[in-house]
Scaffold this active site. Structure first.
Site, PDB file in Angstrom:
ATOM      1  N   GLU A 247      -6.012  -5.015  10.039  1.00 48.21           N
ATOM      2  CA  GLU A 247      -5.027  -3.995  10.367  1.00 48.21           C
ATOM      3  C   GLU A 247      -5.463  -3.255  11.634  1.00 48.21           C
ATOM      4  O   GLU A 247      -6.294  -2.335  11.550  1.00 48.21           O
ATOM      5  CB  GLU A 247      -4.911  -2.979   9.227  1.00 48.21           C
ATOM      6  CG  GLU A 247      -4.442  -3.564   7.922  1.00 48.21           C
ATOM      7  CD  GLU A 247      -3.798  -2.506   7.025  1.00 48.21           C
ATOM      8  OE1 GLU A 247      -2.629  -2.678   6.671  1.00 48.21           O
ATOM      9  OE2 GLU A 247      -4.462  -1.499   6.719  1.00 48.21           O
TER      10      GLU A 247
ATOM     11  N   GLY B  21       2.651  -1.101   4.376  1.00 54.20           N
ATOM     12  CA  GLY B  21       2.682   0.320   4.028  1.00 54.20           C
ATOM     13  C   GLY B  21       4.120   0.792   3.889  1.00 54.20           C
ATOM     14  O   GLY B  21       4.791   0.540   2.878  1.00 54.20           O
TER      15      GLY B  21
ATOM     16  N   SER C   4       2.693  -2.040  10.573  1.00 52.85           N
ATOM     17  CA  SER C   4       4.115  -2.050  10.941  1.00 52.85           C
ATOM     18  C   SER C   4       4.821  -3.366  10.611  1.00 52.85           C
ATOM     19  O   SER C   4       5.675  -3.831  11.368  1.00 52.85           O
ATOM     20  CB  SER C   4       4.297  -1.693  12.415  1.00 52.85           C
ATOM     21  OG  SER C   4       3.880  -0.353  12.640  1.00 52.85           O
TER      22      SER C   4
ATOM     23  N   HIS D 190      -9.841   1.168   3.993  1.00 51.27           N
ATOM     24  CA  HIS D 190      -8.617   1.360   4.784  1.00 51.27           C
ATOM     25  C   HIS D 190      -8.913   2.327   5.931  1.00 51.27           C
ATOM     26  O   HIS D 190      -9.705   3.262   5.772  1.00 51.27           O
ATOM     27  CB  HIS D 190      -7.504   1.905   3.881  1.00 51.27           C
ATOM     28  CG  HIS D 190      -6.167   1.913   4.578  1.00 51.27           C
ATOM     29  ND1 HIS D 190      -5.800   2.918   5.442  1.00 51.27           N
ATOM     30  CD2 HIS D 190      -5.150   1.018   4.580  1.00 51.27           C
ATOM     31  CE1 HIS D 190      -4.602   2.642   5.925  1.00 51.27           C
ATOM     32  NE2 HIS D 190      -4.177   1.497   5.419  1.00 51.27           N
TER      33      HIS D 190
ATOM     34  N   GLY E  50       1.672   2.300  10.882  1.00 53.17           N
ATOM     35  CA  GLY E  50       2.636   3.401  10.835  1.00 53.17           C
ATOM     36  C   GLY E  50       3.220   3.790  12.179  1.00 53.17           C
ATOM     37  O   GLY E  50       3.844   4.844  12.307  1.00 53.17           O
TER      38      GLY E  50
ATOM     39  N   GLU F 164      -7.403   4.762   7.093  1.00 48.97           N
ATOM     40  CA  GLU F 164      -7.181   6.187   6.798  1.00 48.97           C
ATOM     41  C   GLU F 164      -8.377   6.776   6.043  1.00 48.97           C
ATOM     42  O   GLU F 164      -8.692   7.949   6.202  1.00 48.97           O
ATOM     43  CB  GLU F 164      -5.870   6.359   6.020  1.00 48.97           C
ATOM     44  CG  GLU F 164      -4.667   6.169   6.946  1.00 48.97           C
ATOM     45  CD  GLU F 164      -3.429   5.600   6.267  1.00 48.97           C
ATOM     46  OE1 GLU F 164      -3.332   5.642   5.035  1.00 48.97           O
ATOM     47  OE2 GLU F 164      -2.551   5.092   7.011  1.00 48.97           O
TER      48      GLU F 164
ATOM     49  N   ASN G  31       0.866  -1.182   0.000  1.00 50.80           N
ATOM     50  CA  ASN G  31       0.000   0.000   0.000  1.00 50.80           C
ATOM     51  C   ASN G  31       0.904   1.233   0.000  1.00 50.80           C
ATOM     52  O   ASN G  31       1.462   1.599   1.030  1.00 50.80           O
ATOM     53  CB  ASN G  31      -0.898  -0.026   1.252  1.00 50.80           C
ATOM     54  CG  ASN G  31      -1.740   1.231   1.364  1.00 50.80           C
ATOM     55  OD1 ASN G  31      -1.818   2.027   0.418  1.00 50.80           O
ATOM     56  ND2 ASN G  31      -2.381   1.405   2.509  1.00 50.80           N
ATOM     57  N   TRP G  32       1.013   1.844  -1.170  1.00 50.33           N
ATOM     58  CA  TRP G  32       1.931   2.987  -1.297  1.00 50.33           C
ATOM     59  C   TRP G  32       1.324   4.295  -0.792  1.00 50.33           C
ATOM     60  O   TRP G  32       1.994   5.325  -0.789  1.00 50.33           O
ATOM     61  CB  TRP G  32       2.361   3.146  -2.758  1.00 50.33           C
ATOM     62  CG  TRP G  32       3.444   2.186  -3.173  1.00 50.33           C
ATOM     63  CD1 TRP G  32       4.005   1.198  -2.401  1.00 50.33           C
ATOM     64  CD2 TRP G  32       4.105   2.121  -4.447  1.00 50.33           C
ATOM     65  NE1 TRP G  32       4.969   0.532  -3.102  1.00 50.33           N
ATOM     66  CE2 TRP G  32       5.051   1.079  -4.373  1.00 50.33           C
ATOM     67  CE3 TRP G  32       3.983   2.837  -5.633  1.00 50.33           C
ATOM     68  CZ2 TRP G  32       5.878   0.748  -5.451  1.00 50.33           C
ATOM     69  CZ3 TRP G  32       4.801   2.507  -6.705  1.00 50.33           C
ATOM     70  CH2 TRP G  32       5.739   1.471  -6.606  1.00 50.33           C
ATOM     71  N   LYS G  33       0.054   4.255  -0.442  1.00 50.39           N
ATOM     72  CA  LYS G  33      -0.619   5.467   0.067  1.00 50.39           C
ATOM     73  C   LYS G  33      -0.357   6.646  -0.879  1.00 50.39           C
ATOM     74  O   LYS G  33      -0.341   6.461  -2.087  1.00 50.39           O
ATOM     75  CB  LYS G  33      -0.160   5.750   1.498  1.00 50.39           C
ATOM     76  CG  LYS G  33      -0.278   4.510   2.383  1.00 50.39           C
ATOM     77  CD  LYS G  33      -0.138   4.771   3.846  1.00 50.39           C
ATOM     78  CE  LYS G  33      -0.291   3.447   4.599  1.00 50.39           C
ATOM     79  NZ  LYS G  33      -0.422   3.592   6.005  1.00 50.39           N
TER      80      LYS G  33
HETATM   81  P1  PGA Z   1       2.371   0.372   7.730  1.00 49.20           P
HETATM   82  O1  PGA Z   1       0.968   0.606   6.992  1.00 49.20           O
HETATM   83  O2  PGA Z   1       2.951  -0.921   7.198  1.00 49.20           O
HETATM   84  O3  PGA Z   1       3.193   1.570   7.376  1.00 49.20           O
HETATM   85  O4  PGA Z   1       2.090   0.285   9.195  1.00 49.20           O
HETATM   86  C1  PGA Z   1       0.089  -0.451   6.726  1.00 49.20           C
HETATM   87  C2  PGA Z   1      -1.155   0.055   6.031  1.00 49.20           C
HETATM   88  O5  PGA Z   1      -1.609   1.174   6.312  1.00 49.20           O
HETATM   89  O6  PGA Z   1      -1.732  -0.642   5.174  1.00 49.20           O
END
Ligand code: PGA
Length: 255
Positions: free
Chosen positions: A169, A236, A215, A97, A175, A99, A12-14
């Site tokens: 998640e 991520g 993470s 997601h 993150g 976010e 997931n490159w966001k």
């Molecule tokens: P992260 O993000 O690996 O940076 O914790 C995971 C995600 O949001 O899918």
């Protein structure tokens, strides 16, 4: 991980990477892929990169959108339809997601419309679910996950369940550098599979791939994929670096 489900590793490159940066990533990453591999790899780049990336990644990697809008077309300024994702070379789409739930006020009922639309247009949805720190503190994890699953998957046809991917998640792990423990996430994912089997039956639920996300790093991936219920990871931050992501995808072969 069990041999009956194909391992899936998703990046997931966001809201990261320009086209040039993506090209640099793939220049290295493609060289790190073995001739034959059993893992399925999906990259979720920003929408702007989908089409160009699909033209140079070859067949070993698939791509997906980070979101979609449920209508096929129409006056919805700024939105991207499932048809447009397909047109750009997508096989998958991330839905719900945390976010998006947090910053864009996505509700379970909106997420449900997105899931149904994804199936309708032949995209495999990766439904993201997870509890916040506060919810975990109140002992509400299972209640929250049940609601996200039941409301998010309302009306899904029985035959579509096997194409579904679920990403567990925990929001507090995203993150933060504070991943869940492998055994705890395995237990939660076992619970998720049981909840799914209430909707589609044990036989179908057994085919659904459930990923852990939050993470994930090259240093901790082994612990997760050694667990019987965990079928891969949604990554991520660590997926932005080609070497790190390859070490995550191929950790079983590399160490
Ligand atoms: P992260 O993000 O690996 O940076 O914790 C995971 C995600 O949001 O899918």
């Amino acid at each position: 991980m069990t041999s009956s489900r194909t391992p899936l590793f998703a990046a997931n490159w966001k809201m990261y990477k320009t086209l040039k940066e993506a090209a640099v990533f793939f220049e290295t990453f493609l060289k790190l892929l073995p001739q034959k591999m059993e893992e399925e790899i999906v990259i979720f780049p920003p929408f702007t990169l989908l089409y160009s990336i699909s033209s140079f990644i070859g067949t070993k990697i698939k791509i997906g959108g980070q979101d979609l809008f449920w209508e096929k077309e129409g006056a919805f300024t700024g939105e991207i339809s499932p048809l447009m994702l397909k047109d750009s070379g997508c096989h998958f789409v991330l839905i719900g997601h945390s976010e998006r739930r947090k910053y864009f006020a996505e509700t379970n009922s909106m997420i449900n419309k997105k899931v149904l639309s994804a199936f309708e247009y032949g995209l495999k949805p990766v439904l993201c679910i997870g509890e916040t720190l506060e919810e975990m503190g109140k002992g509400m994890t299972r209640q929250i996950l049940t609601k996200q699953i039941q409301e998010g998957l309302k009306g899904v046809a029985h035959s579509d369940f096997e194409k579904l991917v679920v990403a567990y998640e925990p929001v507090w792990a995203i993150g933060t550098g504070k991943a869940d423990t492998p055994s705890q996430s395995n237990e939660t994912i076992r619970f998720i599979r049981e909840t799914l089997s209430d909707l589609c039956g044990i036989h179908e639920a057994d085919k659904i791939r459930i990923l852990y996300g939050g993470s994930v790093k090259p240093q901790n991936i082994r612990g997760f994929i050694e667990q019987p219920e965990i079928d891969g990871a949604l990554v991520g931050g660590a997926s932005l670096n080609p070497e790190d992501f390859a070490r995550i995808v191929f950790s079983r072969v590399l160490s």
